[in-house]
Design an enzyme around this catalytic site. Structure first.
Site, mmCIF file in Angstrom:
data_model
loop_
_atom_site.group_PDB
_atom_site.id
_atom_site.type_symbol
_atom_site.label_atom_id
_atom_site.label_comp_id
_atom_site.label_asym_id
_atom_site.label_seq_id
_atom_site.Cartn_x
_atom_site.Cartn_y
_atom_site.Cartn_z
ATOM 1 N N ALA A 232 0.852 -1.199 0.000
ATOM 2 C CA ALA A 232 0.000 0.000 0.000
ATOM 3 C C ALA A 232 0.881 1.240 0.000
ATOM 4 C CB ALA A 232 -0.912 -0.020 1.218
ATOM 5 N N ASN A 233 0.266 2.412 0.120
ATOM 6 C CA ASN A 233 1.028 3.657 0.229
ATOM 7 C C ASN A 233 0.312 4.598 1.194
ATOM 8 O OD1 ASN A 233 -0.854 5.474 -1.339
ATOM 9 N ND2 ASN A 233 -0.412 3.933 -2.907
ATOM 10 N N ARG A 234 0.866 5.779 1.400
ATOM 11 C CA ARG A 234 0.384 6.669 2.453
ATOM 12 C C ARG A 234 -0.779 7.563 2.059
ATOM 13 N NH1 ARG A 234 4.088 6.445 6.546
ATOM 14 N NH2 ARG A 234 6.208 5.895 5.939
#
Ligand code: CTP
Ligand code: CA
Length: 229
Positions: free
Chosen positions: A33-35
């Protein structure tokens, strides 16, 4: 919002917004995932709806409440997001704010990957995800009249963003610096540059809601020109 949909500056306009990160599963309990928080995209969907647009928001996993008066479609992976975006067509304006994972694990293990006493970590084999923005830009027939991309950069923002606009083939590109020290990714504020065929503008630091309202107003100007052409 019913009155806006009849009389607002974006009455009659169909908009599609992508937002949030995507989650790319490794196994039933793990993902890449990412932020991305989804805040900027949700604010844009809301702002477009408040000006009277008919808005579909295709969103990856976020913790935000559904914006009022918007059709919200939730998904998890880039491939699911792509399918929902294509189902939401045709539209007049597409705004791609999603932080789509560029790669996904080549295979998703059907059971939780175990250490099994083997000290060596498993190798991560990745394959590219579809580029939803580039695909929207290349649609013929059926390309939205206005395609707006976002560019998240951590260095040489302007040069990277200008190259990205060309490469993707989008009409407008909103670029921002998401280096950790800016606090933009996941935060409440944004500081963007808008690149259009007419040139580049630097907007001062403002709330993501204000960026959304300013961008929606610009879309209103575009829609006005389209309708009076
Ligand atoms: N985008 C997309 N589908 C992807 C990757 C990106 O729709 N698979 C869209 C994003 O929503 C954004 C734009 O493309 O509007 C730019 O995303 P970004 O990650 O900044 O650019 P990339 O082309 O993926 O390049 P890089 O990550 O290498 O900077
Ligand atoms: Ca990317």
């Amino acid at each position: 919002l019913r009155r806006e949909q009849e009389t607002g500056p974006l009455a009659g306009l169909r908009a599609l917004v992508t937002a949030g990160p995507t989650h790319e599963p490794l196994d039933p309990v793990r993902y890449l995932a990412n932020r991305s928080s989804g805040r900027q995209g949700y604010a844009i969907a809301q702002a477009l709806a408040e000006l009277g647009a008919d808005v579909t928001l295709v969103s990856g996993p976020v913790t935000l409440a559904a914006p009022v008066g918007v059709h919200l479609v939730r998904c998890e992976t880039a491939q699911e997001m792509q399918a929902h975006v294509m189902q939401a067509l045709p539209c007049d304006v597409a705004v791609c704010t999603a932080a789509v994972a560029d790669w996904r694990p080549e295979t998703e293990a059907s059971q939780k990957i175990k250490k099994n006493g083997d000290m060596r970590p498993p190798a991560l084999s990745l394959v590219p995800n579809p580029d939803i923005l580039a695909q929207l830009c290349a649609l013929a027939p059926g390309r939205p009249g206005l395609v707006i991309g976002f560019a998240a950069e951590t260095e040489t923002v302007q040069a990277h963003a200008q190259a990205k606009r060309q490469r993707k083939g989008c009409d407008w590109l909103v670029a921002n610096d998401v280096s950790p020290q800016t606090g933009i990714m996941g935060g409440e504020h944004n500081e963007v540059m808008l690149i259009t065929p007419d040139g580049m503008e630097t907007w001062p630091r403002m709330s993501k809601q204000d960026v959304a309202e300013k961008l929606a107003a610009r879309v209103g100007g575009w829609w006005h020109d389209v309708q009076s052409a």
